[in-house]
Write a protein that holds these residues in place. Structure first.
Motif, mmCIF file in Angstrom:
data_model
loop_
_atom_site.group_PDB
_atom_site.id
_atom_site.type_symbol
_atom_site.label_atom_id
_atom_site.label_comp_id
_atom_site.label_asym_id
_atom_site.label_seq_id
_atom_site.Cartn_x
_atom_site.Cartn_y
_atom_site.Cartn_z
ATOM 1 N N PRO A 61 0.582 77.739 -0.281
ATOM 2 C CA PRO A 61 1.420 77.169 0.784
ATOM 3 C C PRO A 61 1.192 77.808 2.152
ATOM 4 O O PRO A 61 1.373 77.155 3.189
ATOM 5 N N PHE A 62 0.770 79.077 2.167
ATOM 6 C CA PHE A 62 0.555 79.761 3.437
ATOM 7 C C PHE A 62 -0.726 79.305 4.129
ATOM 8 O O PHE A 62 -0.968 79.666 5.285
ATOM 9 N N ASP A 63 -1.533 78.510 3.446
ATOM 10 C CA ASP A 63 -2.763 78.006 4.060
ATOM 11 C C ASP A 63 -2.507 76.822 4.984
ATOM 12 O O ASP A 63 -3.378 76.436 5.757
ATOM 13 N N SER A 73 9.486 74.388 -2.763
ATOM 14 C CA SER A 73 9.431 72.933 -2.637
ATOM 15 C C SER A 73 7.993 72.425 -2.600
ATOM 16 O O SER A 73 7.729 71.275 -2.962
ATOM 17 N N TYR A 74 7.060 73.288 -2.182
ATOM 18 C CA TYR A 74 5.643 72.885 -2.173
ATOM 19 C C TYR A 74 5.151 72.638 -3.594
ATOM 20 O O TYR A 74 4.473 71.647 -3.865
ATOM 21 N N PHE A 75 5.502 73.524 -4.516
ATOM 22 C CA PHE A 75 5.045 73.399 -5.902
ATOM 23 C C PHE A 75 5.841 72.353 -6.673
ATOM 24 O O PHE A 75 5.311 71.696 -7.566
ATOM 25 N N LEU A 76 7.121 72.194 -6.319
ATOM 26 C CA LEU A 76 7.951 71.217 -7.009
ATOM 27 C C LEU A 76 7.752 69.808 -6.463
ATOM 28 O O LEU A 76 8.151 68.838 -7.110
ATOM 29 N N ASP A 77 7.161 69.714 -5.267
ATOM 30 C CA ASP A 77 6.955 68.429 -4.601
ATOM 31 C C ASP A 77 8.275 67.671 -4.476
ATOM 32 O O ASP A 77 8.361 66.463 -4.719
ATOM 33 N N GLY A 78 9.314 68.416 -4.107
ATOM 34 C CA GLY A 78 10.645 67.824 -3.953
ATOM 35 C C GLY A 78 11.174 68.026 -2.551
ATOM 36 O O GLY A 78 10.528 68.657 -1.700
ATOM 37 N N SER A 79 12.354 67.506 -2.295
ATOM 38 C CA SER A 79 13.000 67.651 -0.997
ATOM 39 C C SER A 79 13.210 69.125 -0.673
ATOM 40 O O SER A 79 13.811 69.865 -1.457
ATOM 41 N N THR A 80 12.709 69.542 0.492
ATOM 42 C CA THR A 80 12.835 70.955 0.870
ATOM 43 C C THR A 80 14.291 71.364 1.000
ATOM 44 O O THR A 80 14.715 72.397 0.476
ATOM 45 N N GLY A 81 15.078 70.551 1.725
ATOM 46 C CA GLY A 81 16.488 70.867 1.869
ATOM 47 C C GLY A 81 17.210 70.892 0.538
ATOM 48 O O GLY A 81 18.049 71.760 0.282
ATOM 49 N N GLY A 82 16.878 69.946 -0.348
ATOM 50 C CA GLY A 82 17.510 69.915 -1.658
ATOM 51 C C GLY A 82 17.179 71.135 -2.491
ATOM 52 O O GLY A 82 18.052 71.693 -3.174
ATOM 53 N N VAL A 83 15.922 71.583 -2.447
ATOM 54 C CA VAL A 83 15.527 72.775 -3.207
ATOM 55 C C VAL A 83 16.251 74.011 -2.667
ATOM 56 O O VAL A 83 16.716 74.870 -3.442
ATOM 57 N N ILE A 84 16.351 74.111 -1.342
ATOM 58 C CA ILE A 84 17.043 75.258 -0.733
ATOM 59 C C ILE A 84 18.490 75.320 -1.201
ATOM 60 O O ILE A 84 18.996 76.367 -1.633
ATOM 61 N N VAL A 85 19.174 74.198 -1.115
ATOM 62 C CA VAL A 85 20.599 74.165 -1.474
ATOM 63 C C VAL A 85 20.779 74.403 -2.968
ATOM 64 O O VAL A 85 21.712 75.106 -3.386
ATOM 65 N N CYS A 86 19.912 73.837 -3.803
ATOM 66 C CA CYS A 86 20.006 74.076 -5.252
ATOM 67 C C CYS A 86 19.800 75.553 -5.577
ATOM 68 O O CYS A 86 20.482 76.106 -6.449
ATOM 69 N N LEU A 87 18.870 76.198 -4.871
ATOM 70 C CA LEU A 87 18.637 77.622 -5.089
ATOM 71 C C LEU A 87 19.860 78.436 -4.688
ATOM 72 O O LEU A 87 20.275 79.360 -5.412
ATOM 73 N N GLN A 88 20.464 78.097 -3.559
ATOM 74 C CA GLN A 88 21.664 78.803 -3.127
ATOM 75 C C GLN A 88 22.815 78.582 -4.110
ATOM 76 O O GLN A 88 23.583 79.506 -4.398
#
Length: 289
Positions: A8-10, A240-255
């Motif tokens: 992802p850092f690339d 979210s890069y590896f899950l290919d899902g909504s970035t905001g959704g992954v952030i909130v689910c993690l929190q």
């Protein structure tokens, strides 16, 4: 294996997304302590929805979206306070009436004046496609919030804990409330770009609520919530890069996942700790079984 983890850092868009998400998460985490302390969770939700008509009007008038969104959020906050102070309506009812009215007005404007503004972007955000101007805006908002906390942080903490005492020692409580509302509105506008109006409320509540379960000192709570908000947002954008899902959704689910873990295992205020305390109270040392 390591090369895949660093993939992802690339990509510049992923680096920008992780950086901006981390900044947004840290600032939201800092303010979430005050939101949790004042019971403003519904207010944060209201402000995040109330920006929709401001965005629509800004597009119609050719003004910056951020200006319209911020003005709309502050106007909604003023209406909520006005109704609460001048009527018998409870605060939660006033908030519900105002934010639904503003959100409905925004939908009407977007329908009557078709534009390139996508309601989906406003509601769910798009941090992967964030523009340089939005990134600069977020950094400015973060710097502004930190400046307010540096200059008036002690006064805000005192007002949040005991408004009556703050007023008695000569502090302008209306000014403090306006400052805090302005910070929350500005962050809600900026965070809307990343996670959208629906999910911004989670970033303004979850870190503070999680830190509240881990400590009884407000200073540590602020530090913990800021670190938790920034770290979880950065990691969520990365995942979210590896899950290919909504970035905001992954952030909130993690929190939310971190909150559930802390809710169960927090050493003093977790569910297991409360259960052990009840067992000790029901079976004190030296009692006969």
């Amino acid at each position: 294996m390591i090369e895949e983890l660093l993939l992802p850092f690339d990509y510049e868009y992923m680096r920008n997304a992780m950086l901006i998400s981390g900044v947004i998460g840290a600032v939201c985490g800092l303010l979430s302590c005050f939101v949790a302390l004042k019971g403003w969770s519904l207010l944060g939700d209201a402000l995040s929805h109330a920006v929709v008509p401001g965005v629509a009007l800004a597009w119609i008038l050719g003004l910056p979206f951020a200006l319209g969104a911020f003005a709309s959020g502050m106007l909604a906050a003023w209406f909520m306070g006005f109704i609460r102070r001048n009527s018998r309506i409870r605060e939660d009812a006033a908030i519900g009436i105002v934010f639904t009215a503003f959100f409905g007005a925004g939908l009407v404007l977007l329908t009557l004046f078709p534009s390139n503004i996508r309601l989906r972007t406003i509601v769910f955000g798009n941090v992967l496609g964030i523009a340089p101007g939005d990134a600069v805006q977020m950094l400015i908002v973060a710097a502004g919030v930190l400046l307010v906390m540096a200059l008036r942080g002690r006064d805000l903490v005192l007002w949040a804990f005991d408004p009556t005492h703050a007023r008695a020692i000569g502090l302008d409580t209306r000014l403090l409330q306006t400052l805090l509302l302005g910070c929350v509105a500005a962050v809600a506008v900026a965070a809307m770009v990343a996670v959208g109006a629906v999910l911004v409320i989670a970033m303004l509540v979850a870190p503070g609520a999680t830190a509240y379960l881990l400590t009884d000192r407000f200073g540590r709570m602020m530090a913990g919530a800021t670190a938790l908000g920034g770290g979880s947002a950065f990691i969520g954008a990365y995942l979210s890069y590896f899950l290919d899902g909504s970035t905001g959704g992954v952030i909130v689910c993690l929190q939310a996942l971190i909150f559930v873990i802390v809710l169960v295992f927090a050493p003093q205020h977790g569910l297991l700790a409360a259960r052990r305390a009840r067992q000790r109270a029901s079976h004190p040392a030296g009692s006969i079984a």
